[in-house]
Design an enzyme around this catalytic site. Sequence first.
Site, PDB file in Angstrom:
ATOM      1  CE  LYS A 116      73.847 -60.613  -5.235  1.00 15.25           C
ATOM      2  NZ  LYS A 116      74.270 -59.465  -6.040  1.00 15.25           N
ATOM      3  N   GLY A 165      66.844 -58.122  -2.920  1.00 14.69           N
ATOM      4  CA  GLY A 165      65.655 -58.443  -2.135  1.00 14.69           C
ATOM      5  C   GLY A 165      65.017 -59.770  -2.496  1.00 14.69           C
ATOM      6  CD  GLU A 200      73.898 -60.279   5.945  1.00  6.83           C
ATOM      7  OE1 GLU A 200      74.866 -60.242   5.196  1.00  6.83           O
ATOM      8  OE2 GLU A 200      72.932 -59.492   5.872  1.00  6.83           O
ATOM      9  CE  LYS A 237      68.056 -49.473  -5.140  1.00  8.32           C
ATOM     10  NZ  LYS A 237      69.328 -49.566  -5.910  1.00  8.32           N
ATOM     11  CD  GLU A 275      72.136 -52.858  -2.411  1.00  6.27           C
ATOM     12  OE1 GLU A 275      72.281 -53.119  -3.625  1.00  6.27           O
ATOM     13  OE2 GLU A 275      71.318 -53.433  -1.693  1.00  6.27           O
ATOM     14  CG  ASN A 290      73.865 -53.595  -7.054  1.00  3.82           C
ATOM     15  OD1 ASN A 290      73.594 -52.720  -6.252  1.00  3.82           O
ATOM     16  ND2 ASN A 290      73.383 -54.805  -6.945  1.00  3.82           N
ATOM     17  NE  ARG A 292      71.576 -52.977 -11.699  1.00  5.67           N
ATOM     18  CZ  ARG A 292      71.453 -53.597 -10.531  1.00  5.67           C
ATOM     19  NH1 ARG A 292      72.094 -54.738 -10.309  1.00  5.67           N
ATOM     20  NH2 ARG A 292      70.713 -53.090  -9.572  1.00  5.67           N
ATOM     21  NE  ARG A 338      64.328 -46.375  -9.638  1.00  6.97           N
ATOM     22  CZ  ARG A 338      64.933 -47.563  -9.587  1.00  6.97           C
ATOM     23  NH1 ARG A 338      64.255 -48.647  -9.950  1.00  6.97           N
ATOM     24  NH2 ARG A 338      66.168 -47.676  -9.178  1.00  6.97           N
TER      25      ARG A 338
HETATM   26  C1  MV4 Z   1      69.148 -56.673   4.980  1.00  2.00           C
HETATM   27  C2  MV4 Z   1      68.214 -55.958   5.742  1.00  2.00           C
HETATM   28  C3  MV4 Z   1      68.309 -56.023   7.104  1.00  2.00           C
HETATM   29  N1  MV4 Z   1      69.259 -56.770   7.685  1.00  2.00           N
HETATM   30  N2  MV4 Z   1      70.089 -57.397   5.605  1.00  2.00           N
HETATM   31  C4  MV4 Z   1      67.144 -55.899   0.741  1.00  2.00           C
HETATM   32  C5  MV4 Z   1      67.755 -55.824  -0.596  1.00  2.00           C
HETATM   33  C6  MV4 Z   1      69.064 -56.475  -0.494  1.00  2.00           C
HETATM   34  N3  MV4 Z   1      70.024 -55.763  -1.254  1.00  2.00           N
HETATM   35  C7  MV4 Z   1      69.393 -56.486   0.963  1.00  2.00           C
HETATM   36  N4  MV4 Z   1      68.202 -56.056   1.651  1.00  2.00           N
HETATM   37  C8  MV4 Z   1      68.169 -55.979   2.997  1.00  2.00           C
HETATM   38  N5  MV4 Z   1      69.131 -56.675   3.656  1.00  2.00           N
HETATM   39  C9  MV4 Z   1      70.125 -57.440   6.921  1.00  2.00           C
HETATM   40  N6  MV4 Z   1      71.056 -58.178   7.542  1.00  2.00           N
HETATM   41  C10 MV4 Z   1      67.253 -55.222   5.088  1.00  2.00           C
HETATM   42  C11 MV4 Z   1      67.218 -55.223   3.709  1.00  2.00           C
HETATM   43  C12 MV4 Z   1      66.161 -54.447   3.160  1.00  2.00           C
HETATM   44  C13 MV4 Z   1      66.403 -53.400   2.321  1.00  2.00           C
HETATM   45  C14 MV4 Z   1      67.700 -53.058   1.931  1.00  2.00           C
HETATM   46  C15 MV4 Z   1      67.920 -52.055   1.082  1.00  2.00           C
HETATM   47  C16 MV4 Z   1      66.849 -51.328   0.580  1.00  2.00           C
HETATM   48  C17 MV4 Z   1      65.581 -51.636   0.936  1.00  2.00           C
HETATM   49  C18 MV4 Z   1      65.339 -52.660   1.812  1.00  2.00           C
HETATM   50  C19 MV4 Z   1      64.038 -52.948   2.170  1.00  2.00           C
HETATM   51  C20 MV4 Z   1      63.806 -53.970   3.004  1.00  2.00           C
HETATM   52  C21 MV4 Z   1      64.863 -54.738   3.497  1.00  2.00           C
END
Ligand code: MV4
Length: 449
Positions: A116, A165, A200, A237, A275, A290, A292, A338
């Site tokens: 990542k 996550g 971050e 999700k 994403e 992602n 896939r 889902r």
């Molecule tokens: C974050 C964020 C807030 N700030 N990055 C969660 C899954 C992963 N793909 C990245 N995620 C997050 N990254 C920063 N800098 C909050 C999340 C996050 C989140 C992101 C997408 C969908 C649901 C989420 C639920 C909680 C936190």
Amino acid sequence: MFSRILIANRGEIALRIIRACRDLGVSTVAAYSQADRNATYLKFADERVCIGPAQSAESYLSIQNIISAAEIKNVQAIHPGYGFLAENPSFAEICHSHKIAFIGPTVDTLKLLGDKFQARKIARDNRVPVVPGSDSLVRDEVEARKVAGNIGYPVIIKAAAGGGGRGMRIAHNDMSLANAFFVAQGEAKAAFKDEGLYIEKYIERPRHVEVQILADHHGSVIHLGERDCSIQRRHQKLIEEAPCPSISDSTRDYICRAAVKLARSVGYRNAGTFEFIVDRKGNYYFIEGNARLQVEHPVTEMVTGTDIVKEQLRIASDEPLRLKQKKVKVQGTAIECRINAEDASNGFAPSAGAITKFHAPGGPGVRIDTYVHHGYEIPPNYDAMIGKLIVHQASRDEAIACMRRALHEFEIEGVKTTIPLYQRVFTDSAFVKGEFDTGFIEDLLERNR
Ligand code: MV4
């Protein structure tokens, strides 16, 4: 086109792939574990092959067993579905060394997007916005404190090998940073055997928006628009929709173009997703790619009139994309729920067992992707998702009405499901207005306690 492929997955996605293959005249070999030996969907494949016992590690995750099955059955390609081995570069590499096509991106792309931090670096190099944060991996809490000092709290510590996550820790001040760093490092080492961490700025309650990409082996890269995936709990999700109801056309345009640019810069092939998180002001930031097919691909299929699984098969067999970007039109709104065999009123406890009654909804605009049926016994060994209910209508309001009707008709007895939770979501006024973010479900559960 391939004449015969192996499906290295189970459940609804195995059936989804079987269906695409039958439409294309591709014969299928379904790999199954002993826990799935009586599953009805296996009958819809042309052939079946047992790949081991119930435990995933010895069946759906066993590279050796799957490659042996592919060799014995003499297939030209393997479709990994999602989860299990879908994004495992070693698996893709071993497929290639056995002259079996891996229906997914290249080994190099799998490695790159699996890291990542590397993906973040590539985004930055391509002037795609990323969340303010560290320019290199952070080795210790002293370095971490320095970065946090620059960007300001709150910050999020992420494992380079994580994603979805996993391996993330939030810190609100210097005091909690050292511990968060330590815990994140331990988790990264234990879960991924890779202690690379980066930092971050933590964006509170973002919306989660992802762009669907198709890329062929002939230089064509297109997007199929975006999906909102903010309705989730603990990174699982629950509800996804296309298009995202809360972004401006200019933001939509930017993230879709950014996703195409990123796909090109990583040499992406096949179907994939980029994403983004979007903050309350509408700022958007790339977070991960992602590599896939995703669970929620049907909402994009419905609004664009495409079949993403067929496209994957065509791309993997070297056919050029026939679809041109200019011809991609997003029509109406599609929403997916889902259906999980979980008790949402009891901390989402898994609810395996026999389905004593199963009546699926139907009618205009309703699609059901499921492998279960009346009398089916849900094995306790795998994830709780037993199917997906997808609706497609000309407008978002109509899609919501259609989803309410479909949820009302859906009868599942014998196991608890997430349907009652969804009935609350689709009557929630904020949800109906499209005003929700990644904190929505937590709030809803809190309110009803
Ligand atoms: C974050 C964020 C807030 N700030 N990055 C969660 C899954 C992963 N793909 C990245 N995620 C997050 N990254 C920063 N800098 C909050 C999340 C996050 C989140 C992101 C997408 C969908 C649901 C989420 C639920 C909680 C936190």
